[in-house]
Design an enzyme around this catalytic site. Structure first.
Site, PDB file in Angstrom:
ATOM      1  N   GLU A  50       0.726  -1.286   0.140  1.00  0.00           N
ATOM      2  CA  GLU A  50       0.067   0.012  -0.047  1.00  0.00           C
ATOM      3  C   GLU A  50       0.883   1.304   0.008  1.00  0.00           C
ATOM      4  OE1 GLU A  50      -0.318  -2.556   1.820  1.00  0.00           O
ATOM      5  OE2 GLU A  50      -2.328  -3.470   1.679  1.00  0.00           O
ATOM      6  N   PHE A 112     -11.308  -7.336  14.231  1.00  0.00           N
ATOM      7  CA  PHE A 112     -10.272  -7.658  13.353  1.00  0.00           C
ATOM      8  C   PHE A 112      -9.900  -6.748  12.488  1.00  0.00           C
ATOM      9  CE2 PHE A 112      -8.885 -10.085   9.414  1.00  0.00           C
ATOM     10  CZ  PHE A 112      -7.751 -10.367   9.919  1.00  0.00           C
ATOM     11  N   GLN A 113      -8.557  -6.391  12.185  1.00  0.00           N
ATOM     12  CA  GLN A 113      -8.161  -5.191  11.287  1.00  0.00           C
ATOM     13  C   GLN A 113      -8.716  -3.829  11.627  1.00  0.00           C
ATOM     14  OE1 GLN A 113      -8.289  -7.247   7.371  1.00  0.00           O
ATOM     15  NE2 GLN A 113      -6.058  -7.860   7.740  1.00  0.00           N
ATOM     16  N   LYS A 162     -17.760  -1.100   6.482  1.00  0.00           N
ATOM     17  CA  LYS A 162     -18.313  -1.869   5.558  1.00  0.00           C
ATOM     18  C   LYS A 162     -19.609  -1.823   5.298  1.00  0.00           C
ATOM     19  CE  LYS A 162     -17.474  -6.549   4.021  1.00  0.00           C
ATOM     20  NZ  LYS A 162     -16.482  -7.703   4.266  1.00  0.00           N
ATOM     21  N   MET A 473      24.088   8.243   1.426  1.00  0.00           N
ATOM     22  CA  MET A 473      23.956   9.540   2.031  1.00  0.00           C
ATOM     23  C   MET A 473      24.443   9.521   3.565  1.00  0.00           C
ATOM     24  SD  MET A 473      23.731  12.716   1.684  1.00  0.00           S
ATOM     25  CE  MET A 473      23.015  13.607   0.342  1.00  0.00           C
TER      26      MET A 473
END
Ligand SMILES: Cc1ncc(C[n+]2csc(CCOP(=O)(O)OP(=O)(O)O)c2C)c(N)n1
Length: 558
Positions: A50, A112-113, A162, A473
């Protein structure tokens, strides 16, 4: 009024906003939207992480000037987007990020999630929304696109529970949007315009400092006209690279920590500084107390909260840059005669001459030399993205950019792994233009899984890895300021040629400059992504450099 589900309303509203492409990765909490998306005309590009999906949307937005759209599921999908959203926020890229969320009945219950993405993104978005009823969706989308793309652009997040995606409702799709308390001020105040004109007509050594705001407001041509009228040299911020063609006689290049010698020197000699669309970032100004101490400073910005935030200015002026520069130019053109030469312009030429041989650009595959040669074989309108680190600073210093929106890099957040997915987004926006990512090996490793997207979606870009087997760097700082005590910077050598081939891309490992140019030329004609692995010395440093905490006068040249 039409009856439809929240998910259908979302896709319909995106379609009405003329969204052509969504970069995303699905999951349980966003499946209803994906189900509708399958039948829509909007193209979906499947990312493999993502963070990359957000960078793709960002690259698309910067190359096209349109709003980039990305989408993810709830929980880990949403948190993976966060770096990409913060990146867009810091660089003012217009973006709408859509996330799935657990059903409203489960919010706050550690379902969940579930993650509080509204809370997490509040400081890194212009605004965020969580509609609780399906009927809110059309207006929410309208407002989100309006906020993302107007005033100072930036990301807006919409978190969709949802059940809100599944519920049906009577939908009203608004044509117009009114948001109380949000009215970006496009036109500058006439009294401030008069003050600016007074200062500029009296200026003997004017200089213009052009930032990313010039590119965002499509004000490049006005900027150039203004510089020519005033015979004022133009220095750009890192984000402003491309706001004036870097082969223009008045262009001095990028200013700052790794700025050009001419830019860092001449800005200290100016009597009036016209700062347009910039935010006086610490990377640009060096030690802020020493920056332009005796110079009269004018600051133009669309975002009033930027004015005087980092630097006190003499004349603030709030407005859209294109409109403000147009007003200033029209008044000044009546008062001033266009000059071909003067003492100040002579000084510009003198400084250029003075620094001409002071910077060693190396030979063969030395990065400055390689980037100069690369410029010669690429068409003017080619788009360059970069990763973060030495590769980025070499590109900024030595790869000349001639058009706005053709140099795309993570300025504010400095996100390693940005360049490659951003190049994919840029190529989607401009399929007919060559797009190249200038990469470091460390950065490329962070998002190289986007090779799968590039190959499966047939989005051919070219990746040039300046491969020093180091976190270059950081190694440079340890070399220069920590007595060469290397700590956690040695990456080891990896075969990016084979990595590319494993994904179905073309891969090359380069031995000479001639070979490099040959491979680039053939990659430009190819329709498949090409990864060019260029071994360089781990000892290379980027110069010029202003050490952290020092002023521009302390620039080190080699
Ligand atoms: C996500 C992220 N992690 C860490 C850093 C800190 N950092 C800045 S430059 C750099 C080294 C970059 O190495 P590489 O991509 O190989 O490029 P090089 O400097 O060698 O050109 C690191 C670790 C960062 N900018 N971004």
């Amino acid at each position: 009024m039409v009856k439809m589900s929240g998910a259908q309303a979302l896709i319909e509203a995106l379609y009405k906003e003329k969204v052509e492409v969504i970069f995303g990765l699905p999951g349980g909490a966003i499946i209803p939207v994906y189900d509708v998306l399958r039948d829509s005309k909007i193209r979906h590009i499947l990312g493999r992480h993502e963070q990359s999906v957000a960078h793709m949307a960002d690259g698309y937005a910067r190359a096209s000037g349109k709003v980039g759209v990305c989408m993810a599921t709830s929980g880990p999908g949403a948190t993976n987007l966060v770096t990409g959203i913060a990146n867009a926020y810091m660089d003012s890229a217009p973006m709408v990020a859509i996330t799935g969320q657990v059903p409203t009945s489960l919010i706050g219950k550690d379902a969940f999630q579930e993650v509080d993405i509204i809370g997490i993104t509040t400081p890194i978005t212009k605004h965020n929304y969580q509609p609780r009823h399906a009927s809110e969706i059309p207006n929410t989308i309208k407002m989100a696109f309006h906020i993302a793309s107007t005033g100072r652009p930036g990301p807006v997040l919409i978190d969709l529970p949802k059940n809100v995606q599944n519920d049906t409702a009577d939908m009203i799709f608004p044509n117009k949007v009114e948001i109380r308390g949000y009215k970006p001020n496009k036109f500058p105040h006439t009294l401030q315009v008069e003050k600016v004109i007074k200062l500029l007509t009296k200026a003997e050594k004017p200089i213009i400092m052009a930032g990313g705001g010039i590119i965002l407001s499509n004000a490049s041509l006005k900027l150039q006209a203004m510089a020519e009228l005033l015979l004022a040299p133009v220095v750009t911020t890192f984000m402003g690279k491309g706001s004036i063609p870097e082969n223009h006689p008045l262009s001095l290049g990028v200013l700052g920590m790794h700025g050009s010698a001419e830019a860092n020197r001449l800005i200290l000699e100016a009597d009036v500084l016209l700062a347009a669309g910039i935010r006086f970032s610490d990377r640009t100004t060096g030690k802020i107390e020493e920056f332009c101490q005796d110079t009269k400073i004018i600051q133009i910005d669309i975002d009033p909260s930027e004015i005087g935030k980092n630097k006190t200015v003499d004349v603030p002026i709030v407005g859209d840059l294109n409109k403000t520069l147009t007003m200033l130019y029209d008044s000044l053109a009546k008062l001033l005669e266009k000059k071909e030469d003067n003492l100040w312009f002579k000084r510009v030429r003198q400084i250029r001459e003075e620094f001409k041989d002071k910077i060693d650009q190396g030979e063969g595959l030395a990065p400055p030399n390689l980037l100069k040669k690369l410029r010669e074989v690429l068409p003017h309108n080619s788009i360059i993205t970069t990763e973060v680190g030495q590769n980025q600073m070499w590109a900024s210093l030595y790869f000349k950019v001639y058009e706005p929106r053709t140099f795309i890099s993570s300025g504010g957040l400095g996100t390693m792994g940005f360049g490659f997915p951003a190049s994919i987004g840029a190529k989607v926006a401009k399929p007919d233009v060559p797009v190249l990512d200038i990469a470091g090996d460390g950065s490329f490793m962070m998002t190289s899984n986007s090779l799968a997207t590039s190959i499966s979606e047939k989005i051919p870009v070219i990746v040039v890895i300046l491969n020093n087997s180091m976190l270059g760097m950081v190694a440079q700082w340890q070399r220069m300021f920590y007595k060469r005590r290397y700590s956690a910077v040695e990456l080891g050598a990896y075969n990016f040629e084979k990595l590319a081939k494993a994904f179905g891309a073309q891969g090359f490992r380069i031995g000479s400059l001639e070979e490099f140019i040959k491979v680039v030329k053939s990659a430009l004609k190819s329709e498949v992504t090409t990864v060019i692995d260029v071994p360089i010395s781990p000892e290379e440093n980027v110069f010029p450099m202003v050490p952290a905490g020092k002023g521009l006068k302390d620039t080190i040249y080699r």
